[in-house]
Every structure is written in structure tokens, then in C-alpha cells.
Design a protein around this motif. Structure first.
Motif, PDB file in Angstrom:
ATOM      1  N   ASP A  82       2.257  -6.671 -14.083  1.00 54.38           N
ATOM      2  CA  ASP A  82       3.150  -6.809 -14.347  1.00 54.38           C
ATOM      3  C   ASP A  82       3.727  -8.187 -13.753  1.00 54.38           C
ATOM      4  OD1 ASP A  82       5.891  -5.509 -15.031  1.00 54.38           O
ATOM      5  OD2 ASP A  82       6.341  -4.640 -13.447  1.00 54.38           O
ATOM      6  N   LYS A  83       5.036  -8.664 -14.605  1.00 54.71           N
ATOM      7  CA  LYS A  83       5.929 -10.003 -13.765  1.00 54.71           C
ATOM      8  C   LYS A  83       6.954  -9.817 -12.463  1.00 54.71           C
ATOM      9  CE  LYS A  83       8.483 -13.727 -15.680  1.00 54.71           C
ATOM     10  NZ  LYS A  83       8.899 -14.425 -16.714  1.00 54.71           N
ATOM     11  N   LEU A  84       6.067  -9.483 -11.815  1.00 54.32           N
ATOM     12  CA  LEU A  84       7.320  -9.562 -10.358  1.00 54.32           C
ATOM     13  C   LEU A  84       8.674 -10.331  -9.906  1.00 54.32           C
ATOM     14  CD1 LEU A  84       4.618  -9.654  -7.337  1.00 54.32           C
ATOM     15  CD2 LEU A  84       5.255  -7.243  -9.111  1.00 54.32           C
ATOM     16  N   LYS A  85       9.577  -9.762  -9.653  1.00 51.22           N
ATOM     17  CA  LYS A  85      10.277 -10.835  -9.291  1.00 51.22           C
ATOM     18  C   LYS A  85      10.952 -10.686  -7.458  1.00 51.22           C
ATOM     19  CE  LYS A  85      15.423 -11.589 -10.144  1.00 51.22           C
ATOM     20  NZ  LYS A  85      16.690 -10.650 -10.230  1.00 51.22           N
ATOM     21  N   VAL A  86       9.796 -12.441  -7.295  1.00 53.99           N
ATOM     22  CA  VAL A  86       9.392 -12.509  -5.592  1.00 53.99           C
ATOM     23  C   VAL A  86      11.062 -13.139  -4.830  1.00 53.99           C
ATOM     24  CG1 VAL A  86       8.498 -13.764  -3.529  1.00 53.99           C
ATOM     25  CG2 VAL A  86       7.321 -12.732  -5.930  1.00 53.99           C
ATOM     26  N   GLN A 116       2.154  -0.308 -11.545  1.00 58.56           N
ATOM     27  CA  GLN A 116       1.993  -1.911 -11.226  1.00 58.56           C
ATOM     28  C   GLN A 116       1.227  -2.939 -11.354  1.00 58.56           C
ATOM     29  OE1 GLN A 116       5.265  -2.733  -9.053  1.00 58.56           O
ATOM     30  NE2 GLN A 116       6.535  -3.830 -10.601  1.00 58.56           N
ATOM     31  N   GLU A 124      17.708 -18.214  -3.763  1.00 58.72           N
ATOM     32  CA  GLU A 124      16.568 -18.360  -4.780  1.00 58.72           C
ATOM     33  C   GLU A 124      15.240 -17.181  -5.117  1.00 58.72           C
ATOM     34  OE1 GLU A 124      14.295 -21.485  -6.223  1.00 58.72           O
ATOM     35  OE2 GLU A 124      14.460 -21.940  -4.632  1.00 58.72           O
ATOM     36  N   SER A 125      15.102 -16.402  -6.474  1.00 59.88           N
ATOM     37  CA  SER A 125      14.114 -15.288  -7.008  1.00 59.88           C
ATOM     38  C   SER A 125      12.673 -16.329  -7.546  1.00 59.88           C
ATOM     39  CB  SER A 125      14.742 -14.124  -7.208  1.00 59.88           C
ATOM     40  OG  SER A 125      14.882 -14.619  -8.479  1.00 59.88           O
ATOM     41  N   TYR A 126      11.798 -16.011  -7.051  1.00 57.35           N
ATOM     42  CA  TYR A 126      10.963 -16.272  -8.147  1.00 57.35           C
ATOM     43  C   TYR A 126      10.277 -15.486  -8.767  1.00 57.35           C
ATOM     44  CZ  TYR A 126      11.446 -19.287  -3.721  1.00 57.35           C
ATOM     45  OH  TYR A 126      12.139 -19.955  -3.091  1.00 57.35           O
ATOM     46  N   SER A 127       9.452 -15.690 -10.068  1.00 52.83           N
ATOM     47  CA  SER A 127       7.626 -14.493 -10.660  1.00 52.83           C
ATOM     48  C   SER A 127       7.332 -15.099 -10.904  1.00 52.83           C
ATOM     49  CB  SER A 127       8.592 -14.899 -12.320  1.00 52.83           C
ATOM     50  OG  SER A 127      10.534 -14.695 -12.469  1.00 52.83           O
ATOM     51  N   TYR A 128       6.086 -13.766 -10.477  1.00 53.07           N
ATOM     52  CA  TYR A 128       4.989 -14.556 -10.940  1.00 53.07           C
ATOM     53  C   TYR A 128       4.401 -13.250 -11.152  1.00 53.07           C
ATOM     54  CZ  TYR A 128       0.265 -15.434  -8.544  1.00 53.07           C
ATOM     55  OH  TYR A 128      -1.366 -15.719  -8.672  1.00 53.07           O
ATOM     56  N   THR A 129       3.464 -13.005 -11.944  1.00 51.76           N
ATOM     57  CA  THR A 129       2.555 -11.942 -12.684  1.00 51.76           C
ATOM     58  C   THR A 129       1.229 -11.921 -12.407  1.00 51.76           C
ATOM     59  OG1 THR A 129       3.625 -12.833 -15.030  1.00 51.76           O
ATOM     60  CG2 THR A 129       1.852 -11.530 -15.072  1.00 51.76           C
TER      61      THR A 129
END
Length: 374
Positions: A288-292, A283, A297-302
């Protein structure tokens, strides 16, 4: 207000101290004078109340600004000064009664009468919250022992069907005077009536339930609405939930002091949250696109290719809501690369093949290391 100490002096800090300095000073002084550490110590109890009052003002930016500009008059709605919407009452001068007090009631004046309405005693209670309860807010039920208005006599202190009698010694004034001759002239010294203790009345037939006190000691349960975003040492003021007033005075207040348990993963500084997140070697190298994970809830960050261990990125507005403004802080995520500790022979061979195939341009720059002397 003349007898009130400067709030900065109470906390032992200088004017212009930062929020962190104010909070640290409060923790130190609150711990020093906490009732649990000073049982049956009235002086420590008063100091603790003084410290809480100082922190309640100095931890609030709006109240702090008013206090810095106008002093106690700026934050006391009953002062009659700047904080009360007018300029009466002599604000920071404390009024003429304080000047007379210095001379023991001379010049025909006198100390303030004790038979007037007096506010009830303020109380404090510490509430421990889970990390998520502090972030989202909750309702807590607390239990505390306090004096409550006697239901039998409705706080009057007299037995049903009876009433108070005007004090025969002071005539209901709560004060007695004595005239003395001095080289400077004849002065009248006014003191508290010893028979009624300044109340102006006596009770011939006390209430059988409270013994004439007007209040009884009970264990009560109170529901407290905890707003979202509170932190350790946040103070929630419940007006009128303290002990009963005297002579028709208002009830005191109850100060709820928050204590927030730390979270196992998240750290908090102010309204910002901090999270250390592991990522794999591939990664970090390829991106990669991370799932935080978040709270509820969860957030996406590349992350880009070539992300280094220890890199930090920010998710705006994903922190904690300010309990006063509602504005949210940010979430800071720091990534660190997990290095495999157990590799198969096939995995080792693959890594060696990859390392041999990598060009110098793709590797970290080593110029800095070439300057080191061993």
C-alpha cells in the motif's frame, strides 16, 4: 592557560572518546557539580564551569580537532598561540609569570596584578524546550538574577562627583614587596597589597547604590534565539551576557543549557528521527501507499506486498537539521502489523476461507522450525 586541566580529564574520559561517551560523561559531571545540588559551594561552582567549558569544546568537531592537535592554545582566541593565529605568549607553557608564581614572586618578579582588567563571572541557565521547539528553533525569554553594572556610578564604585584614590600603601601597584636574605642570596617576595586587596586604589566615598562594589544584584530578562536542531545538553553561548568585568574588563558569558522534553510518538538519536507506525493486515499482505506523518508536513511511502511486521524503511533528509551545518538527518519508520482482537463470525469465516485458498508458496518458509526439537 597553565592552570587549566586537560578537558578529557575534566570529563573523566579518554582521548578519542565517542560523541555519546562525551555526552554521557558531561551529563554525569554536570549533575554532580550543578549549583542547585551544591548551594553556596564555590568549588563546585568552579568545577561546573570547568565541565561546561570542556563540553563546549569536545562536543564541537572543529574545536575538538583543534584541541586534540594544539591543546588549550588551539581553542583560546586570547592565548596568543595556535588558536590565536600566532605563536606568541608561550601557548601551553603558560608564560613566565606562572613560573614566578611557583616561587611566591621571587627573583624580583611577582604575581599577576589584580588591578588590571578582569573578565566578569560566567553564568549558566537551563532552558526546557518542547520537542518541536528544539527541531524548528524558537525564541525564549529567560529570567535570571545576576550582578549588573551600577547605573549610578557606571561601575566605578564611587559616589557621583568623587573619584578613586591611589592606595597609599602600594602606590597604585596593587603589590607590596619584602626583601629576605636566604642561604641562596637575597630575594624579593612580592605579595598582594592588604589595604586595597590588589586593586591599587581605595574608595573614600562609596556609591550610595552599590556600596562601592560597582554592581548591583537584579533580576533581568534576556531573549535567547534557539537554533533549529538543538538537543538535550546542547550549549548556546551568549557572549557578554554574564556579570560585569572589573577595572574595565569585559563582561562574562552566559551559557544556555538545553533540556528537550521527549515526544510521545517520535524518538530522536542525533539528527535522525524514529517512528513506529501501525499498518493493517491487508496493507502488509497486498502492499500500500502509506501516509507518514511528519512535523508540519506528511510524506508518502509505498510498502511492497508481503511486508513483514518490524520492517524498517528510511526517508532521507526528513530528520533534524544539524544546528552547525544545517544538514538534515533521516527519518526511520518501522511498521508493525495490527492484529484484530474482535472478529465477527463473518470475518472469521472469510479469514478461514482465505487461509484454505493460500498455496504453500505464498506462506512463510517453515524449514527452520522443522529443525527444532520439543
Amino acid at each position: 592557560m597553565a592552570d587549566k586541566r586537560d578537558f578529557y580529564e575534566v570529563l573523566g574520559i579518554h582521548k578519542g572518546a565517542s560523541d555519546d561517551e562525551i555526552k554521557k560523561a558531561y551529563r554525569k559531571m554536570a549533575m554532580k557539580y550543578h549549583p542547585d545540588r551544591n548551594p553556596d559551594n564555590k568549588e563546585a561552582e568552579e568545577k561546573f564551569k570547568e565541565v561546561n567549558e570542556a563540553y563546549e569544546v569536545l562536543s564541537d568537531p572543529q574545536k575538538k580537532d583543534m584541541y586534540d592537535r594544539f591543546g588549550h592554545a588551539g581553542v583560546d582566541p586570547n592565548a596568543g598561540g595556535f588558536g590565536g593565529g600566532g605563536f606568541g605568549g608561550f601557548g601551553g607553557m603558560g608564560g613566565f609569570e606562572d613560573i614566578f608564581d611557583m616561587f611566591g614572586g621571587a627573583f624580583g618578579g611577582g604575581r599577576r596584578r589584580r588591578n588590571g582588567p578582569q573578565k566578569g563571572r560566567d553564568l549558566q541557565k537551563t532552558v526546557t524546550l518542547d520537542f518541536t521547539e528544539a527541531i524548528f528553533g524558537c525564541t525564549k525569554e529567560i529570567e535570571l538574577n545576576k550582578n549588573v553594572r551600577c547605573k549610578t556610578c557606571n561601575g566605578e564604585g564611587t559616589a557621583p562627583g568623587t573619584s578613586k584614590s591611589t592606595c597609599s600603601q602600594c602606590g597604585g601597584s596593587g603589590q607590596v614587596s619584602q626583601v629576605s636574605n636566604t642561604p641562596f642570596g637575597r630575594f624579593q617576595n612580592v605579595t598582594t597589597c592588604p589595604k586595597c586587596q590588589g586593586t591599587g586604589y581605595t574608595i573614600d566615598t562609596p556609591c550610595p547604590d552599590c556600596g562601592g562594589a560597582g554592581s548591583t544584584r537584579k533580576s533581568v530578562k534576556i531573549k535567547v534565539d534557539i537554533p533549529a536542531g538543538v538537543d538535550t545538553d546542547s550549549i548556546i553561548t551568549l557572549r557578554g551576557q554574564g556579570e560585569p568585568g572589573v577595572n574595565g574588563g569585559p563582561e562574562g558569558d552566559l551559557y544556555i543549557i538545553c533540556n528537550v522534553r521527549p515526544h510521545s510518538t517520535y524518538k530522536r538519536k542525533g539528527n535522525n528521527l524514529y517512528l513506529d507506525m501501525p499498518i493493517s493486515y491487508d496493507q502488509a499482505v497486498l502492499g500500500d501507499k502509506l501516509k507518514v506523518p511528519g512535523f508540519g508536513e506528511s510524506y508518502s511511502y509505498t510498502i511492497p506486498a508481503g511486508t513483514q511486521s518490524g520492517s524498517e524503511f528510511r526517508l532521507r533528509g526528513k530528520g533534524v537539521a544539524d544546528p552547525r551545518t544545517g544538514r538534515k538527518g533521516d527519518l526511520y519508520v518501522k511498521v508493525f502489523v495490527e492484529i484484530p482482537t474482535k472478529l465477527s463470525s463473518k470475518e472469521k469465516k472469510a479469514i478461514k476461507t482465505m487461509a484454505a485458498a493460500m498455496s504453500e508458496e505464498s506462506l512463510p518458509k517453515k524449514e527452520a522450525f522443522g529443525k527444532l526439537k520439543f
